[in-house]
Design an enzyme around this catalytic site. Structure first.
Site, PDB file in Angstrom:
ATOM      1  N   GLU A  59       1.930  -5.245  10.625  1.00 13.38           N
ATOM      2  CA  GLU A  59       1.455  -3.868  10.721  1.00 13.38           C
ATOM      3  C   GLU A  59       2.359  -3.167  11.724  1.00 13.38           C
ATOM      4  O   GLU A  59       2.372  -3.507  12.909  1.00 13.38           O
ATOM      5  CB  GLU A  59      -0.006  -3.842  11.181  1.00 13.38           C
ATOM      6  CG  GLU A  59      -0.961  -4.621  10.280  1.00 13.38           C
ATOM      7  CD  GLU A  59      -1.383  -3.833   9.050  1.00 13.38           C
ATOM      8  OE1 GLU A  59      -1.022  -2.631   8.958  1.00 13.38           O
ATOM      9  OE2 GLU A  59      -2.058  -4.398   8.186  1.00 13.38           O
ATOM     10  N   HIS A 119       0.876  -1.167   0.000  1.00 18.06           N
ATOM     11  CA  HIS A 119       0.000   0.000   0.000  1.00 18.06           C
ATOM     12  C   HIS A 119       0.916   1.219   0.000  1.00 18.06           C
ATOM     13  O   HIS A 119       1.691   1.425   0.943  1.00 18.06           O
ATOM     14  CB  HIS A 119      -0.918   0.003   1.220  1.00 18.06           C
ATOM     15  CG  HIS A 119      -1.949  -1.080   1.180  1.00 18.06           C
ATOM     16  ND1 HIS A 119      -2.396  -1.734   2.299  1.00 18.06           N
ATOM     17  CD2 HIS A 119      -2.623  -1.622   0.129  1.00 18.06           C
ATOM     18  CE1 HIS A 119      -3.304  -2.640   1.953  1.00 18.06           C
ATOM     19  NE2 HIS A 119      -3.455  -2.582   0.643  1.00 18.06           N
ATOM     20  N   GLU A 174       1.535   3.451   3.057  1.00 18.34           N
ATOM     21  CA  GLU A 174       2.035   2.843   4.291  1.00 18.34           C
ATOM     22  C   GLU A 174       3.556   2.783   4.165  1.00 18.34           C
ATOM     23  O   GLU A 174       4.111   1.835   3.624  1.00 18.34           O
ATOM     24  CB  GLU A 174       1.386   1.482   4.510  1.00 18.34           C
ATOM     25  CG  GLU A 174      -0.133   1.629   4.702  1.00 18.34           C
ATOM     26  CD  GLU A 174      -0.884   0.314   4.724  1.00 18.34           C
ATOM     27  OE1 GLU A 174      -0.244  -0.753   4.804  1.00 18.34           O
ATOM     28  OE2 GLU A 174      -2.134   0.348   4.665  1.00 18.34           O
ATOM     29  N   HIS A 187       3.254  -3.622   6.441  1.00 20.46           N
ATOM     30  CA  HIS A 187       2.174  -2.657   6.257  1.00 20.46           C
ATOM     31  C   HIS A 187       2.207  -1.626   7.388  1.00 20.46           C
ATOM     32  O   HIS A 187       3.099  -1.619   8.230  1.00 20.46           O
ATOM     33  CB  HIS A 187       0.820  -3.378   6.253  1.00 20.46           C
ATOM     34  CG  HIS A 187       0.545  -4.130   4.991  1.00 20.46           C
ATOM     35  ND1 HIS A 187      -0.404  -3.750   4.074  1.00 20.46           N
ATOM     36  CD2 HIS A 187       1.099  -5.267   4.492  1.00 20.46           C
ATOM     37  CE1 HIS A 187      -0.433  -4.602   3.070  1.00 20.46           C
ATOM     38  NE2 HIS A 187       0.472  -5.536   3.306  1.00 20.46           N
TER      39      HIS A 187
END
Length: 485
Positions: free
Chosen positions: A323, A125, A128, A232
């Protein structure tokens, strides 16, 4: 001894330290090429493909590359159509940005038998951005520590490490005003979310396959990747497969588990346990808490077409999603703290490619056998795991007793018992070569036994593991999830 160390230090390349800021495509390429030139004996830089189109999101590009259907995939006999053959589409579009991969290892340009392949992918992404910078700093840390830090030196000796700092460079460049929650650059230049763009094992994914996705799928076919992580941002948690599911994988209990759920939970905990913020129950003050800093992807929220499920099903590669920051695109002043919080986790996670058992499968003539199925008896994969072209297999397993089942068409399964010791020795999994009691060379799989097609393989499958059955703990966790989600 001190003199020898001094001379070694003088002989090692010296490059300017990478600053803690966000590096755009030209700066990132300059850094990667500098590393490749200065550390040519342990690195190899190559591009696995290109992004959609330069400047598309900022409105300066022309006609985009043609989109590809879900059947235009590697191994299906229908490769992606080129612009020149796309029936009138413009061929003057600006070229896409290179999808760079830097390999670090003692033999960076080629696979060596017994040395597992590991990969990190970031910036899928585009908005990110923390993972992108962490991987650049990881590259610098690895190459500058070789020959100086015994742990890193052994890791480079025993592992081939592939690092892709940005899978979505167009999206990253499209972010004009960074935001913690959502930026225009999340998607690629065709406005598709790349983490919803892969074939799905549970339902048809008819979203047009994007060039970045196709490039990664082809890349997975060229290497024997064993372990991976996808970086991410927007939360602080290590998420593990499956991201999608069916009742056979436990979705009736708000989760979706693989046959290797014990290994995946261990891998996720390995990363989270070394990150001081991630292991907190709710570091981002969200509605859902993550005990121990880990979560099953489906339990968190189901998604179709994710990359980690594709890696596990079709590439025989265990991948988790990391994440790494509550804020998707934080201020650059925060980057040093992110590096300090993640450095140990990034290194420790690479080491896990050396758990379990590995080896080669031979026939009676001592010929390595490619494409034969090698799996643990009680954890069969919906797409059976097979040996590579060198007859190698790699099975990530926790310590314990297992029965390995080798299956060759036209023969009864061959069983081998192994006991995985509590710890891997010298950065190596347990080595177990297997000699089959068959005569004659079995150098290919007959056409009647093809490799797994890119279709929803789990559609008609019954429960594959006791792990999909409920427990009291899971019932309480599920109840909490339903009440407070």
């Amino acid at each position: 001894m001190d003199c020898a160390r001094l001379w070694l230090g003088l002989l090692l390349p010296v490059i300017a330290a990478l600053d803690f800021s966000y590096h755009h495509q030209p700066e990132m390429e300059e850094f990667l090429k500098s590393i490749s030139q200065n550390y040519s004996s342990i690195t190899h830089l190559h591009s696995i493909g290109e992004s959609v189109e330069e400047h598309r999101l900022s409105g300066h590009g022309s006609q985009a590359q043609p989109l590809h259907s879900m059947w235009d995939l590697p191994g299906t006999g229908r490769e992606p159509t080129s612009p020149a053959s796309a029936g009138g589409l413009s061929t003057t579009a600006p070229p896409g940005k290179n999808l760079w991969v830097l390999i670090v290892g003692r033999f960076p340009k080629e696979h060596r038998i017994g040395i597992p392949e590991f990969k990190y992918v970031a910036n899928m992404h585009g908005d990110e951005a923390v993972g992108r910078e962490l991987l650049l700093h990881l590259i610098e840390y690895l190459v500058t520590s070789d020959g100086r830090d015994p742990e890193i030196t052994n890791l480079i000796n025993s592992t081939r490490i592939h690092i892709m700092p940005s899978m979505n460079p167009d999206g990253f460049e499209a972010v004009l005003k960074p935001d913690c929650f959502y930026n225009k650059g999340r998607e690629n230049s065709n406005f598709y979310d790349l983490n919803r763009n892969f074939p799905d094992a549970f339902e048809f994914n008819t979203v047009p396959r994007q060039p970045e996705t196709v490039a990664v799928m082809k890349w997975l076919n060229t290497e024997t990747f064993v372990l991976s992580a996808n970086l991410h941002g927007g939360a602080l948690v290590a998420s593990y497969p499956f991201d999608n599911g069916v009742p056979a994988t436990g979705t009736l209990y708000s989760r979706s588990l693989t046959p290797d759920d014990d290994v995946f939970q261990y891998l996720a905990r390995t990363y989270a346990s070394r990150n001081p913020d991630m292991r907190k129950r709710n570091p981002c003050r969200s509605k859902i808490e993550f005990p121990g800093g880990i979560v099953n992807g489906y339990f968190w929220y189901p998604l179709k077409g994710g990359m980690q499920d594709y890696n596990y099903i079709w590439a025989q590669c265990f991948e988790i999603t990391l994440e790494l920051s509550c804020c998707k695109y934080p201020r650059k002043e925060k980057l040093p703290s992110f590096w300090n919080e993640n450095k140990d986790s990034l290194i420790d996670y690479i080491k896990q490619v050396h758990i379990g058992v590995k080896g080669q499968i031979f026939d009676q003539n001592g010929t390595p056998l490619p494409n034969v199925t090698v799996e643990v008896q009680d954890r069969k994969h919906v797409c059976p795991y097979r040996t590579n072209k060198f007859g190698e297999y790699y099975l990530l397993l926790l310590p314990g007793f297992y029965v390995i089942e080798v299956t060759v068409p036209g023969h009864n399964p061959h069983l081998t018992e192994v006991t995985i010791p509590p710890k891997s020795q010298n950065f190596s999994a347990l080595k177990k070569d297997i000699l089959l009691p068959f005569t004659g060379q079995l150098d290919h799989i007959p056409e009647s036994d093809p490799l797994c097609p890119i279709i929803p393989l789990y559609r008609d499958l019954q429960g594959h593991s006791a792990a999909t059955k409920p427990s009291l703990f899971l019932f309480l966790v599920t109840l909490f999830h339903i009440l407070f989600k």
